[in-house]
Design a protein around this motif. Structure first.
Motif, PDB file in Angstrom:
ATOM      1  N   SER A  26       0.815  -1.212   0.000  1.00 39.00           N
ATOM      2  CA  SER A  26       0.000   0.000   0.000  1.00 39.00           C
ATOM      3  C   SER A  26       0.847   1.260   0.000  1.00 39.00           C
ATOM      4  O   SER A  26       0.385   2.318  -0.430  1.00 39.00           O
TER       5      SER A  26
ATOM      6  N   TYR B 158      -9.089 -11.433  10.192  1.00 38.82           N
ATOM      7  CA  TYR B 158      -8.233 -10.407   9.595  1.00 38.82           C
ATOM      8  C   TYR B 158      -8.411  -9.107  10.364  1.00 38.82           C
ATOM      9  O   TYR B 158      -9.419  -8.902  11.046  1.00 38.82           O
TER      10      TYR B 158
ATOM     11  N   GLN C 130      -8.828  -4.976  10.923  1.00 37.69           N
ATOM     12  CA  GLN C 130      -9.503  -3.817  10.334  1.00 37.69           C
ATOM     13  C   GLN C 130      -9.059  -2.578  11.114  1.00 37.69           C
ATOM     14  O   GLN C 130      -9.656  -2.227  12.128  1.00 37.69           O
TER      15      GLN C 130
ATOM     16  N   ALA D 216      -6.976   3.939   8.283  1.00 33.96           N
ATOM     17  CA  ALA D 216      -6.582   3.251   7.055  1.00 33.96           C
ATOM     18  C   ALA D 216      -5.166   3.609   6.617  1.00 33.96           C
ATOM     19  O   ALA D 216      -4.533   2.861   5.874  1.00 33.96           O
TER      20      ALA D 216
ATOM     21  N   GLU E 175      -2.188   1.051   6.927  1.00 36.23           N
ATOM     22  CA  GLU E 175      -2.095  -0.149   6.103  1.00 36.23           C
ATOM     23  C   GLU E 175      -0.820  -0.095   5.267  1.00 36.23           C
ATOM     24  O   GLU E 175      -0.612   0.835   4.500  1.00 36.23           O
TER      25      GLU E 175
ATOM     26  N   TYR F 152      -1.919  -5.264   1.505  1.00 38.63           N
ATOM     27  CA  TYR F 152      -3.226  -5.923   1.532  1.00 38.63           C
ATOM     28  C   TYR F 152      -3.216  -7.119   0.589  1.00 38.63           C
ATOM     29  O   TYR F 152      -2.368  -7.246  -0.297  1.00 38.63           O
TER      30      TYR F 152
ATOM     31  N   THR G  36      -6.733  -5.968   4.933  1.00 37.81           N
ATOM     32  CA  THR G  36      -5.416  -5.498   5.368  1.00 37.81           C
ATOM     33  C   THR G  36      -4.584  -6.685   5.838  1.00 37.81           C
ATOM     34  O   THR G  36      -4.992  -7.429   6.735  1.00 37.81           O
ATOM     35  N   SER G  37      -3.411  -6.844   5.242  1.00 36.06           N
ATOM     36  CA  SER G  37      -2.543  -7.956   5.642  1.00 36.06           C
ATOM     37  C   SER G  37      -1.266  -7.490   6.316  1.00 36.06           C
ATOM     38  O   SER G  37      -0.542  -8.312   6.882  1.00 36.06           O
ATOM     39  N   CYS G  38      -0.986  -6.177   6.275  1.00 29.49           N
ATOM     40  CA  CYS G  38       0.200  -5.621   6.923  1.00 29.49           C
ATOM     41  C   CYS G  38      -0.124  -4.222   7.431  1.00 29.49           C
ATOM     42  O   CYS G  38      -0.834  -3.469   6.765  1.00 29.49           O
ATOM     43  N   VAL G  39       0.402  -3.898   8.592  1.00 28.67           N
ATOM     44  CA  VAL G  39       0.275  -2.535   9.105  1.00 28.67           C
ATOM     45  C   VAL G  39       1.665  -2.022   9.489  1.00 28.67           C
ATOM     46  O   VAL G  39       2.551  -2.796   9.853  1.00 28.67           O
TER      47      VAL G  39
END
Length: 215
Positions: free
Chosen positions: A136, A158, A160, A164, A167, A170, A178-181
């Motif tokens: 992202s 997952y 949330q 946003a 993020e 994703y 979202t798969s990574c923050v």
């Protein structure tokens, strides 16, 4: 001096994470530990885990590791993996349990009844196997990893994020999640880099070199 502490709260095969770190960082001391003092002394911290969220929270508290993890996430390079990502959040639908509250947001379950692929086939939960990760935003941990690289997943829930903007990556199953923050010194992923071959090892190598600054 411990270079990298892998937090051990009894959930998951943490040796595979440690072995992957030792492979990419042979000159660093990697320790799997449940000792808060060793976590506090480490230069950087990896927070992995597998299993159900309520069990993970219970075991984390039983070992007196809650405050050690919160402190590590506040001021040193910190990598969360799988449940180690989900635990950072405020609340999870899995067991209706509170997380550590480090990252504002919720952990949601995939809506299995409504999930189908592009050909109409029903998708299974848990989401298990290889899937593409789309970056992202730029981040030092993505160095040398192509957009859309495939990583290995095993999960039914997952994250949330409330914001946003945190993020970092994703995936789609079948809709975007979202798969990574990434926030300040924290980078956390839903997939398993230690099981993701070349790109997973690259991410771990990037973490070992990272100074904890996002940009």
């Amino acid at each position: 001096m411990i270079d990298i502490a892998v937090v051990d709260y009894g959930m998951g095969n943490l040796r595979s994470v440690a072995k992957a770190l030792e492979h990419v960082a042979p000159d660093h001391r990697v320790v799997v530990t449940s000792d808060p003092a060793k976590i506090a002394a480490a230069g950087r911290v990896v927070f992995p885990g597998q299993g159900a969220m309520p069990d993970c929270v219970r075991e984390l508290d039983a070992r007196g590791l809650r405050e050690a993890v919160i402190a590590a996430a506040a001021d040193k390079p910190f990598l969360g993996i799988c449940i180690g990502l989900q635990l950072l959040f405020d609340h999870s639908e899995e067991g209706d349990v509170a997380g550590l509250g480090i990252v504002p947001g919720q952990v949601k379950r995939f809506a299995a009844a409504d999930m189908h692929d592009a050909l109409g086939g029903k998708l299974k939960v848990p989401h298990m196997g290889w899937n593409q990760v789309y970056q992202s935003d730029k981040h030092p941990l993505w160095a040398g990893i192509e957009q859309g690289a495939r990583f290995y997943y095993v999960h039914s829930y997952y994250v949330q994020p409330q914001d946003a903007a945190i993020e970092a990556g994703y995936s789609e199953y079948p809709t975007r999640f979202t798969s990574c923050v990434a926030r300040n010194n924290i980078f956390a992923v839903q997939f398993h880099p230690e099981k993701s071959q070349h790109d997973g090892l690259q991410l771990l190598a990037n973490f070992v070199r990272w100074n904890g600054v996002s940009n």
